[in-house]
Write a protein that holds these residues in place. Structure first.
Motif, short mmCIF file in Angstrom:
data_model
loop_
_atom_site.label_atom_id
_atom_site.label_comp_id
_atom_site.label_asym_id
_atom_site.label_seq_id
_atom_site.Cartn_x
_atom_site.Cartn_y
_atom_site.Cartn_z
N ASN A 24 0.83 -1.22 0.00
CA ASN A 24 0.00 0.00 0.00
C ASN A 24 0.85 1.26 0.00
N LEU A 25 2.16 1.14 0.19
CA LEU A 25 3.00 2.30 0.47
C LEU A 25 2.84 3.40 -0.58
N GLY A 26 2.99 3.06 -1.86
CA GLY A 26 2.97 4.07 -2.91
C GLY A 26 1.66 4.82 -2.96
N SER A 27 0.55 4.09 -2.98
CA SER A 27 -0.75 4.76 -3.10
C SER A 27 -1.07 5.58 -1.85
N LEU A 28 -0.69 5.05 -0.66
CA LEU A 28 -0.95 5.81 0.56
C LEU A 28 -0.12 7.09 0.60
N LEU A 29 1.17 6.98 0.22
CA LEU A 29 2.00 8.19 0.17
C LEU A 29 1.42 9.21 -0.79
N GLY A 30 0.96 8.74 -1.93
CA GLY A 30 0.38 9.65 -2.92
C GLY A 30 -0.85 10.36 -2.39
N PRO A 75 5.70 3.52 -9.52
CA PRO A 75 4.58 3.81 -10.45
C PRO A 75 3.30 4.22 -9.72
N ALA A 76 2.94 3.46 -8.70
CA ALA A 76 1.72 3.79 -7.96
C ALA A 76 1.81 5.18 -7.34
N LEU A 77 2.98 5.52 -6.81
CA LEU A 77 3.17 6.83 -6.19
C LEU A 77 3.06 7.94 -7.23
N ILE A 78 3.74 7.76 -8.38
CA ILE A 78 3.76 8.82 -9.40
C ILE A 78 2.36 9.07 -9.95
N PHE A 79 1.66 8.01 -10.30
CA PHE A 79 0.33 8.20 -10.89
C PHE A 79 -0.69 8.71 -9.87
N THR A 80 -0.50 8.36 -8.61
CA THR A 80 -1.37 8.95 -7.58
C THR A 80 -1.09 10.44 -7.43
N LEU A 81 0.20 10.81 -7.53
CA LEU A 81 0.55 12.24 -7.47
C LEU A 81 -0.02 13.01 -8.65
#
Length: 1647
Positions: free
Chosen positions: A972-978, A1060-1066
């Motif tokens: 969940n890290l990337g999406s939660l950070l985003g 990827p999850a972090l960037i696209f959430t941002l």
């Protein structure tokens, strides 16, 4: 000194005696007095002659001269010749009587002289006065007054003459027609009478012991007759009062028969004056004297006047006393003395009268009567002894008065009575009860408030007084100990004395300690011996309940426990050991606690544990049962104190636990249920808790009693269809049911774990359901009563807690879990969404949390429905500060509302944690978070804040509870950070901090999944908390920096698969409704693309496409700029094509341009090339142009040219980039020089009026330029950026602290700023200086003055540091300075001289080498003709002060005297700075003196100036004078003077100037007698100094010189000039100067 000189000085002082300044007048008087002490006859003669020669002097002036005579006479009366005394007497007498009219100030001053002389020469005074006091002629007013005052001042000298005076005066009394004459005669008679009485009272000291009272009786009576019969009827109030005072004093001298004859007329007459005069003190004092005289002579007539005296005196004693007005206090005391005199003589008349007046209910009447009674009790003990019982009975009436003022006086009377044995008598207990009752008064005003009427006696003040009195009685009145002990216990348990608990307990403890100290057996109280005492059971419970709220009632907890400890043996013998062990620990705990920090639940638990241990120690069932029975009966006492009553219920429950008698238990349970006030929530819960505690030992009996009570007659009226129609009075039945429902919950909670599970369904829930639902015609109807609803929620929660505790040891399937949770959800849904006024939500959620943990588990849908319902119900509430628009009776006060909100959110968080703890995995977290995240992007601040705070709590809980058995991934890290990154810049500061906390927790969770232990700390992650403060401010720049730091941490810690999850959430966050949040997304995205781009090769097309798409919807300019910069990162090869267009950007640069330049600085090669181009252009471009301000004005202003300004901005932005470090290292000298010169040509330059200056118009859009300091500000910022990028951090801090940057931008302080910069460079960047100097030298020939001045200032300061010698730059820099001495600009010449002077500091070893050039340069600077402000001369003197200490004597000696002569004119310059520099230079030059006569003469020439400037208004000049005088001293050749200078003249110490000058002049006279004439003539010149302080010091110098001058040197003094100068100073406009001149003249007494 000739006699004429003294006369001239004295006459000048006399002329100034009427100075407009009081300080000067006082000093003149002192000086005249000082002269008079040495030459009393002379000064007195001069004063006399002055008055004779100036008959038309103003009254004020004449008064001062007369006062001077008085002062001299008073101090030197024994030394004044008799002949002179006679002259003074004659003068004063003449002055006093010259004017037939009364002129008070003038004639009073003359009268005072006669009185002063009369203290020794009374006979001569009397002879003189008798000349003016002839029979048959009405004397002058002040003749009579002088007689009166003299008789008062010299009793023994005047009384022998009073017989003759009275004989002569008596005929005059009839001649007096004017009121003022009558007044003075009356006043004199008053003084005569007082003096005679004093004389007669001290015959052993009197010169004529044969004097007797009867010698004056006839004359006094004759005078009395005139005063009483004629003058007393005057209309003038002042005269009447004086006559009254005289009559009182004269009454002691009247013969007995005459007094007896006059009393019937005198006393009523005196009394009548009370009605005519507002000031009654004189009347009361006179009356008191008359009564005293009557009683002392044994008058028989006085008793007949009692009936008139007592009412009048009583009326006076009832008059309010104003303690701010002393006469009213004195009057009150005199009236009390009258009562005392009468009471001692006629007790049977006075005391009944006073006691009768107590019965009148008027406040003032009672206050006066009580004051008299208190006075008589304290002063007439013997007489009052037989009246005690009468007084005790009479005091009861005022005790019932409602006035606090009366009550206060009653307390004072009771205190007096207590000290005289009244309280031991029958009825004394009523007085004690009165005191205790008023110890229980409530507060009238809130803490800190004051009553509007300052004289009001507030309840607080009265209560405090009663508490102090009670303590006083216990500690100081020994015979009251047995009266108060143990009778005070009866007040301790009564409800009306509850608020007096603290003083009662404290008093009882004091009494107990006294008895213990004397081993008094009565310390052990037998509570059955006295019928009024409470039982030990009630007393024990009362004190325990008091202790449950230890800070109530002014801190009653500690005294109650301490008293309980004292009474242990009296309550039960078995308690002593356990209480002495346990209670001290409780008291210690209370000492360390406050009302705010005390955990009330824990504290009550400690008290209940003490009770339980006590009952175990007693181990007597009958005693325990009796305790429970009496405690139950005692419940009604606390009907007004519900919190205390709640605790008493708990105590009863604990007591019942230890009762073995089931009948007693059942009876007390029945009593509790019947006696409880079920309408009150606090009492309802207290009763339920008590019954629950009882169930821990009597479960079956308790359940049986509850069920039986539920079937009792109490509920029968609620059955049937008519129960639905019951009126409001019958609604109490619902409250009773609520109590029963709550009882079942607490029974379940406290019941034994091995017995409760079987009772849950079969009895407890069944009965709860039965009471909650009412059957109407066989159909269940659910109640809508809020109380029952709350009781049900709470009870179900308690049951769930009980089950949870049980199932830890044994399995249990709670079959009714879903049903109960459904009920809770229905309750929550039924609550209104827009308001919260009750605790249903938080109690229901707490209950759900308790139920959730039980089996069977909920399905995902059931869990989701529960979370959705709870979150919607809580997050959607309006903010707590938003006002409630409901009905007034429904609206909660702010404190209640805040507490309710806090409890509700806490319950929600506990519920979410309870759900999460069942599945502490990434999926489990996501299953909870998905319900919360929708609220994170809410448009309402308070909803986002609640969601973010809740999320942070959940993550923290997850981190503390997660257990990773093998290394895995936290997917969940990337999406939660985003989701959290946008919230780091949310408009709400609380959101920002919570978001960073959440990110910190996420990264810690990631570390856990990577296999690190829980105590592992990683620097990057642990630096996140430091961002809290930075994010808690609204400054965009600070937020940007914090966001950058945050990005670095995230970029470093996010694993590759999560990118990827972090960037696209941002990317989704770029269109966040909050602009700040969208901006933070763009910045984090940019940094990620820059730092992690190589690993995202396959994603670059998608990222770019997504950026392009998102930009269409972005309107925020800052987001656009950051996104554009992200594009630059991905297309770095195109940067070179935009350089020219950026230079042509509007000024000042917008954010887009700034960001682009900043990005350009990231490539070292490209940055190097760009900077070289800019440096070349800056060297050749015109920095500014001169333009006319307007057509109407001919003056021109400097206006900056655009391109150099834009290039400076570009350099600033590029240097902001940390990647320019290598470029800066390579180009630093050139960059520094160019920016310094650019700065010099920017100061005072206006921004361009048009943004464009050439080039294509379309390439520039005119920008809106800021303030005039913008141009210099850009240069300063660029220079700062350069130094920062060169890592000269140690240089930056001192520059910032000293304000160098602001100074550099200011036209008037620019040189100071450049100086600070040069100083910092020399200290912290010396290796770079040679290249910088080489680069700057050509600019000294520049055509622009400003650029030459900047470089000269820089070089000038460099010469101040030794590092230039080490770098071999001294000669080059000195050569440059020498060249600038011929510069056409005066400011540059001044800077050049400053630089040459700095060589002494920077290159001292080169000073002698260049001595000739340096001295020549400095000397010429002191003579520079084009120097209107003497700035060049100032620098020359300052430079010489630096250079001289480094020069050899041979290089200076020839020029020393020449320079000395040049300095002298500057010593009196009006500029403080120039005076300071000249004095310092003088001191430094004095080092080269070797005692040569010429040099010594020069020092003598300036010594007076230095001495006088020690009082210079400038502190710096004073310090310089101290330094110069210490250095000059050896040249003078006087060891004494040198020692004094070195002892007293220290720059860091104060100086007692007068004392120092006085001592110094003594040595000057001794060691330099030949210079005295020069000194005093020089000092006289300073009488015309521009500074008042110096003129004053000059006067002091002359004064001290004269006072210490031996007679043989007097001939050297030009006294005529001295006196002429001092006389002129007496006319000086400054009072200080006039005062010092007068003081100096006072020293003439030595001659």
């Amino acid at each position: 000194m000739e006699e004429s000189d003294v006369e001239q000085a004295s006459l000048a002082l006399m002329d100034s005696a009427n100075d407009r300044d009081p300080v000067v007048r006082e000093q003149v008087r002192k000086s005249l007095q000082t002269l008079g002490k040495r030459r009393a006859d002379k000064i007195l003669s001069m004063c006399r002659n002055y008055l004779v020669k100036h008959p038309k002097l103003s009254v004020g002036h004449r008064v001062v001269i007369l006062q001077t005579i008085e002062l001299v006479v008073k101090s030197k009366i024994d030394e004044i010749s008799y002949q002179k005394v006679k002259g003074i007497i004659s003068l004063a007498s003449d002055e006093m009587t010259r004017s037939k009219e009364v002129v008070p100030d003038w004639q009073q001053a003359a009268s005072n002289i006669l009185v002063a002389v009369g203290n020794k020469h009374a006979k001569d005074i009397m002879e003189e006065i008798f000349n003016k006091f002839q029979p048959g002629v009405l004397p002058h007013f002040f003749v009579v007054q002088t007689l009166g005052n003299l008789s008062n001042s010299n009793v023994y000298g005047v009384v022998p003459f009073l017989g003759a005076v009275l004989t002569t005066m008596l005929p005059m009394l009839g001649m007096a027609r004017q009121d003022n004459m009558k007044w003075v005669f009356s006043s004199a008679l008053f003084h005569f009478s007082e003096s005679i009485m004093e004389y007669l009272a001290n015959l052993d000291k009197a010169p004529d012991p044969a004097v007797r009272k009867d010698a004056f009786s006839a004359e006094i009576y004759a005078a009395y007759d005139i005063l009483f019969c004629n003058w007393l009827q005057s209309r003038e109030a002042k005269l009447r009062l004086t006559v009254v005072a005289a009559l009182g004093a004269m009454s002691h001298l009247l013969a007995l028969d005459k007094l007896e004859e006059q009393l019937p007329k005198l006393i009523p007459t005196i009394l009548s004056f009370y009605k005519k005069n507002p000031e009654c003190y004189v009347i009361s004092k006179s009356l008191c004297q008359i009564l005293d005289a009557s009683v002392s002579t044994g008058s028989r007539v006085l008793e007949s006047q009692i009936d008139g005296l007592l009412p009048a005196l009583h009326q006076q004693v009832c008059t309010p006393v104003d303690y701010r007005n002393p006469p009213t206090v004195k009057n009150h005391n005199e009236v009390l003395r009258c009562f005392n005199i009468l009471a001692n003589t006629f007790p049977n008349r006075v005391i009944p009268f006073v006691l009768q007046k107590l019965e009148i209910s008027n406040e003032r009447n009672r206050l006066g009567s009580l004051a008299v009674l208190k006075h008589l009790i304290n002063t007439s003990t013997t007489i009052m002894e037989t009246k005690k019982l009468l007084i005790l009975n009479s005091i009861r009436q005022p005790m019932l008065d409602h006035s606090n003022k009366v009550k206060k006086m009653v307390v004072q009377v009771i205190s007096a009575m207590a000290h005289h044995g009244y309280l031991e008598l029958e009825g004394g207990e009523l007085l004690v009860r009165f005191i205790i009752l008023h110890c229980a008064l409530p507060d009238t005003y809130h803490r800190g408030d004051c009553p509007p009427d300052l004289e009001e006696v507030t309840d607080e003040a009265l209560r405090s007084m009663c508490e102090s009195t009670l303590h006083l009685l216990a500690t100081t009145v020994g015979h009251l100990t047995d009266v108060l002990w143990p009778s005070l216990f009866c007040y301790l348990t009564l409800a009306q004395y509850t608020d007096a608990t603290t003083p009662l307990c404290q008093t009882l403890i004091v009494l107990a300690n006294k008895k213990k100290a004397f081993m008094d057996p009565s310390l052990i109280v037998d509570f059955n011996a006295q019928k009024n005492l409470p039982s030990p059971y009630i007393l024990m419970m009362r004190l325990l309940v008091n202790a449950s709220l230890p800070f109530r009632g002014r801190g009653r907890g500690a005294p109650s426990l301490s008293l309980l400890n004292v009474l242990s043996s009296s309550i039960h013998p078995n308690l002593e050991c356990i209480w002495q062990s346990e209670i001290p620990h409780l008291l210690h705990f209370l000492e360390e606690s406050t009302e705010e920090t005390l955990n009330r639940r824990g504290w009550e638990g400690s008290l209940l544990q003490l009770l339980s241990k006590s009952l175990v120690a007693i181990s007597y069932d009958k005693w325990n049962c009796q305790l429970a029975t009496e405690a139950t009966r005692y419940l009604s006492t606390y009907n007004s104190y519900l919190e205390e009553k709640c605790f008493l219920y708990k105590c009863i429950g604990v007591t019942l636990q230890h009762c073995g008698n089931k009948e007693v238990v059942a009876r007390q349970l029945q009593e509790i249920l019947l006696r409880a006030h079920h309408q009150d929530a606090i009492e309802r819960e207290g009763a339920a808790m008590g019954i629950g505690l009882c169930a821990s030992s009597h479960l079956e009996d308790t359940l049986a009693k509850l069920e039986a009570f539920g079937k009792s007659d109490v509920f029968k009226k609620a059955s049937g269809i008519f129960g639905l129609l019951k009126d409001k009075s019958d609604m109490d039945i619902e409250k009773v049911k609520s109590t029963l429902i709550l009882c079942y919950g607490y029974v379940a909670l406290h019941a034994p774990e091995d017995q409760i599970l079987g009772k849950i369904d079969s009895e407890i829930l069944r009965n709860i359901s039965k009471h909650f639902n009412t059957k109407v015609l066989g159909v269940k109807v659910e109640t809508k009563d809020l109380t029952m609803k709350l009781s049900l929620i709470q009870s179900v929660g308690l049951i769930a807690q009980a089950v949870c505790a049980c199932v830890r040891r044994q399995g249990y399937l709670f079959s009714r879990k879903l049903e109960l949770m459904g009920v809770m959800m229905d309750f929550i849904k039924a609550e209104p969404a827009d308001v919260m006024r009750n605790p249903v939500r938080h109690l229901a959620m707490t209950t759900c949390a308790n139920l959730f943990s039980l089996d069977p588990a909920l399905t995902e849908k059931e869990k989701a429905d529960m979370l959705h319902t709870c979150l919607n119900s809580v997050f959607g509430l309006p903010p707590v500060e938003e006002p409630d628009q409901g009905k007034e009776e429904e609206v909660l006060d702010p404190r209640q509302r805040e507490a309710l909100y806090a409890d509700t959110f806490s319950a929600l968080e506990d519920l979410l944690k309870t759900v999460l703890v069942r599945d502490v995995t990434p999926d489990g977290l996501q299953s909870v978070f998905k319900h919360v995240e929708v609220w994170l992007s809410s448009a309402l601040d308070h909803e986002r804040e609640r969601a973010m705070k809740t999320t942070a709590e959940l993550l923290d809980f997850y981190l503390n509870n997660v257990s990773v058995k093998k290394i895995g991934t936290f997917h969940n890290l990337g999406s939660l950070l985003g989701r959290f990154v946008p919230r780091c810049t949310d408009p709400n500061p609380i959101m920002r901090v919570a978001a960073v906390q959440a990110i910190h927790t996420l990264l810690c969770i990631q570390l856990t999944y990577e296999g690190f232990s829980s105590d592992h700390r990683e620097e990057a992650v642990e630096s996140l908390p430091s961002l809290y403060e930075k994010l808690n401010i609204s400054d965009p720049a600070a937020l940007y920096r914090a966001c950058s730091e945050l990005t670095k941490i995230i970029s470093k810690r996010v694993p590759e698969p999560q990118l990827p999850a972090l960037i696209f959430t941002l990317l989704e966050g770029l269109v966040d409704p909050q602009p700040n949040c969208a901006c933070s997304c763009s910045m984090v995205l940019h940094s990620l693309l820059r730092d992690r781009g190589p690993s995202l090769l396959d994603l670059v097309p998608q990222v770019v496409e997504a950026l392009r798409a998102r930009m269409q919807a972005v309107s925020d300019e800052q987001v656009k700029a950051v996104v554009s910069q992200s594009v630059l990162v991905l297309a770095a090869q195109h940067l070179h094509t935009v350089v020219d267009s950026l230079i042509c950007s509007p000024l000042p640069f917008d954010s887009w341009s700034c960001e682009m330049w900043h990005s350009l600085g990231g490539d070292s090669t490209l940055a190097f090339q760009i900077m070289e181009i800019i440096l070349e252009k800056l060297n050749i471009l015109v920095p500014y142009v001169d333009k006319r301000e307007s057509i109407l004005r001919s003056s021109a202003v400097k206006v900056a040219t655009c391109d150099p300004l834009a290039m400076t901005c570009a350099l600033r932005e590029m240097l902001m980039n940390s990647q320019t470090q290598e470029v800066v290292a390579a180009l630093f000298p050139r960059l520094f020089g160019a920016l310094l010169v650019r700065l010099g040509s920017s100061v005072g330059v206006q921004p361009p009026r048009e943004a464009s200056s050439g080039g294509s118009p379309e390439r520039r859009v005119p920008g809106k330029l800021p303030s005039a300091s913008y141009v210099s500000g850009v240069a300063v910022e660029a220079l700062r950026a350069l130094l920062a990028r060169a890592h000269l951090d140690e240089l930056m801090e001192p520059l910032a602290l000293e304000g160098a940057w602001d100074k550099m931008k200011d036209l008037h302080r620019h040189v100071d700023g450049v100086t600070l910069l040069a100083r910092a460079m020399a200290k912290h960047a010396s290796p770079r200086l040679p290249a910088i100097v080489d680069g700057l030298c050509p600019n000294l020939s520049n055509i622009y003055d400003c650029q030459r001045a900047t470089v000269t200032a820089f070089f000038s300061e460099l010469l101040n540091h030794h590092v230039v010698t080490e770098l071999r730059l001294t000669d080059a820099l000195m050569g440059s300075m020498m060249e600038r001495l011929a510069d056409p600009c005066g400011a540059i010449r001044m800077l050049a001289i400053r630089g040459l002077g700095n060589i002494a500091t920077g290159s001292p070893e080169k000073v002698n080498k260049h001595a000739k050039e340096l001295l020549a340069a400095m000397s010429s600077g002191m003579e520079d003709r084009d120097d209107p402000g003497k700035r060049i001369a100032l620098e020359a003197m300052s430079g010489l002060s630096k250079v001289l200490p480094r020069l050899d004597k041979k290089n200076v000696q020839l020029l020393a005297v020449y320079i000395f002569m040049k300095i002298k004119p500057f010593l009196e310059n009006e500029s403080d700075t120039i005076r300071y520099a000249s004095v310092v230079l003088l001191g430094n030059l004095s080092r080269f003196g070797s005692g040569e006569p010429v040099f010594r003469d020069q020092v003598h020439n300036v010594l007076v100036s230095l001495l006088l400037h020690l009082s210079d208004p400038s502190p710096q000049v004073v310090k310089a004078c101290k330094f110069a005088m210490r250095v000059c001293a050896p040249v003078l050749g006087s060891d004494h003077v040198t020692a004094m200078f070195h002892k007293h003249l220290h720059e860091d110490r104060g100086l007692h100037y007068g004392e120092f000058l006085n001592e110094l002049i003594k040595y000057i006279i001794k060691d330099f007698p030949g210079m005295l004439n020069f000194y005093h003539t020089t000092v006289i010149q300073f009488f015309k100094s521009a500074w008042a302080e110096v003129r004053a010091s000059a006067a002091m110098f002359i004064g001290f010189l004269l006072v210490n001058l031996p007679e043989q040197y007097l001939s050297q003094m030009n006294m005529r000039c001295v006196i002429k100068g001092l006389v002129q100073l007496l006319q000086d406009p400054e009072p200080l100067v006039r005062a010092k001149a007068a003081e100096a003249m006072g020293y003439f007494h030595q001659f």
